[in-house]
Scaffold this active site. Sequence first.
Site, PDB file in Angstrom:
ATOM      1  CB  SER A   1      36.837  30.199  37.177  1.00 43.31           C
ATOM      2  OG  SER A   1      37.770  30.704  36.506  1.00 43.31           O
TER       3      SER A   1
ATOM      4  CE1 TYR B   1      39.800  30.624  39.927  1.00 47.87           C
ATOM      5  CE2 TYR B   1      38.988  31.175  42.017  1.00 47.87           C
ATOM      6  CZ  TYR B   1      38.939  31.038  40.832  1.00 47.87           C
ATOM      7  OH  TYR B   1      37.979  31.816  40.128  1.00 47.87           O
TER       8      TYR B   1
ATOM      9  CE  LYS C   1      35.404  30.104  41.833  1.00 46.40           C
ATOM     10  NZ  LYS C   1      34.273  30.549  42.454  1.00 46.40           N
TER      11      LYS C   1
HETATM   12  C1  WQD Z   1      45.946  37.175  31.203  1.00 47.09           C
HETATM   13  C2  WQD Z   1      47.010  37.132  30.304  1.00 47.09           C
HETATM   14  C3  WQD Z   1      48.909  36.591  31.457  1.00 47.09           C
HETATM   15  C4  WQD Z   1      49.282  40.134  33.822  1.00 47.09           C
HETATM   16  C5  WQD Z   1      42.853  34.807  35.860  1.00 47.09           C
HETATM   17  C6  WQD Z   1      42.749  33.823  36.891  1.00 47.09           C
HETATM   18  C7  WQD Z   1      41.797  33.190  36.493  1.00 47.09           C
HETATM   19  C8  WQD Z   1      40.327  34.030  36.288  1.00 47.09           C
HETATM   20  C9  WQD Z   1      40.778  35.306  35.452  1.00 47.09           C
HETATM   21  C10 WQD Z   1      38.808  33.905  38.371  1.00 47.09           C
HETATM   22  C11 WQD Z   1      47.962  36.090  30.488  1.00 47.09           C
HETATM   23  C12 WQD Z   1      49.093  37.891  30.674  1.00 47.09           C
HETATM   24  C13 WQD Z   1      48.903  39.176  32.870  1.00 47.09           C
HETATM   25  C14 WQD Z   1      50.447  41.052  33.681  1.00 47.09           C
HETATM   26  C15 WQD Z   1      50.742  39.663  31.319  1.00 47.09           C
HETATM   27  N1  WQD Z   1      40.099  34.638  37.658  1.00 47.09           N
HETATM   28  N2  WQD Z   1      49.646  39.134  31.758  1.00 47.09           N
HETATM   29  N3  WQD Z   1      51.113  40.482  32.368  1.00 47.09           N
HETATM   30  O1  WQD Z   1      45.558  34.588  34.292  1.00 47.09           O
HETATM   31  O2  WQD Z   1      43.882  34.252  32.212  1.00 47.09           O
HETATM   32  O3  WQD Z   1      43.146  34.270  34.613  1.00 47.09           O
HETATM   33  O4  WQD Z   1      41.861  35.626  35.817  1.00 47.09           O
HETATM   34  O5  WQD Z   1      38.169  33.102  37.968  1.00 47.09           O
HETATM   35  O6  WQD Z   1      41.124  32.015  37.523  1.00 47.09           O
HETATM   36  O7  WQD Z   1      43.740  33.091  36.731  1.00 47.09           O
HETATM   37  O8  WQD Z   1      44.178  36.436  33.695  1.00 47.09           O
HETATM   38  O9  WQD Z   1      44.627  38.786  33.661  1.00 47.09           O
HETATM   39  O10 WQD Z   1      46.227  37.409  35.034  1.00 47.09           O
HETATM   40  O11 WQD Z   1      46.332  37.367  32.367  1.00 47.09           O
HETATM   41  O12 WQD Z   1      51.248  39.401  30.556  1.00 47.09           O
HETATM   42  O13 WQD Z   1      50.828  41.773  34.597  1.00 47.09           O
HETATM   43  O14 WQD Z   1      47.742  38.459  30.549  1.00 47.09           O
HETATM   44  O15 WQD Z   1      50.069  35.944  30.798  1.00 47.09           O
HETATM   45  O16 WQD Z   1      48.319  35.638  29.082  1.00 47.09           O
HETATM   46  P1  WQD Z   1      44.232  34.484  33.551  1.00 47.09           P
HETATM   47  P2  WQD Z   1      45.282  37.409  33.683  1.00 47.09           P
END
Ligand code: WQD
Length: 348
Positions: A126, A150, A154
């Site tokens: 990841s 997490y 990884k």
């Molecule tokens: C994306 C963007 C949030 C939800 C996660 C895991 C990572 C990987 C991929 C496994 C960010 C914003 C999100 C919401 C928002 N998983 N957001 N409102 O955090 O980049 O990564 O998924 O490998 O380990 O951490 O993805 O989709 O949670 O967030 O504003 O309700 O959307 O702040 O900028 P992230 P995400």
Amino acid sequence: MTQTILLTGGAGYIGSHTYVALKAAGFEVVILDDFSNAARDVPDRLELITGAPVRLYEGSVLDRGLLARLFTETRIDAVVHFAARKAVGESVAMPLAYFETNCTGLVGLLQEMEAACVHRLVFSSSATVYGIPDVTPTPETAPHRHMNPYGLTKITGELILDALATSDPKWAFGTLRYFNPAGAHGSALIGEDPSDIPNNLMPYIAQVAMGQRPHLQVFGDDYPTPDGTGVRDYIHVEDLAEGHVLSLKSLLETGESHLVNLGTGRGYSVLEMVAAYSAACGRALPYRIVDRRPGDVPIYCATVERARALLGFEAKRDLAQMCASSWAWIQARAQANAAGRPTPPRQD
Ligand code: WQD
């Protein structure tokens, strides 16, 4: 001789899409899944998509007896390993469960592979291993920086595989650092299907679009990004699945290990994602700006040259296709559930 692949976590979001891609590429596939993060009717839907029965072992990657029986009963040529816990927030609350499943689970799997003389594994890593990267787009040479349990699991997985391959060249590993998977299979029969409140952006927006959530909470609009909201490198889950097939083929053909980012090299902000999904579902989706989410970084974006050079991988699908496929999937899922049919009608 058709090669047989063990797909751990093969009923999950990325695993199920990789199952379809592996079958399309001519591989035999055996799924190991404990359904802790997958609906039980996923195998039925995979049979609808592929037109062939699914070979399934139900259980945990931690169950050494089950793994030993699986490798005894089935000749496995390689493993694609998805079975792991993957929620950052949950990992902070229950780190030992993450170390056990993600690290102990990997070691036990490798030991059973060793016993069965299977030495090829594609590892689901990841972008989280980069922590807060110094540069974006972020190359594979950027250092490991763990920010949560997490991410640490990884990083640990990557280090275990690197040390093992260095100690014994009969091993070869494909380590794939995913950025942000999004979208769903074109059949609308499989897709991201969170069992509780979605952590990730696209499934949450999808539930807003379905009217299941009143609005999206945008976690901060004061980041150093063009519109102030978080930027991520979203990659269509079908592109990601195809990347796994290319990684596996490279391992089987060359016996050489590789480590690559799987992304598009193009980042989109939260507000760009809201606009794109609004276009896909045909209405302006409501959102509210709230405080930043702890642990979030401003930008994650991949460099893509290495995956192209080593695997011939290039993402083909764009944000509009990610949103359109997600929207089709979540509507089909809601209709199937409303009709009390866990499995949507056959797509003839
Ligand atoms: C994306 C963007 C949030 C939800 C996660 C895991 C990572 C990987 C991929 C496994 C960010 C914003 C999100 C919401 C928002 N998983 N957001 N409102 O955090 O980049 O990564 O998924 O490998 O380990 O951490 O993805 O989709 O949670 O967030 O504003 O309700 O959307 O702040 O900028 P992230 P995400």
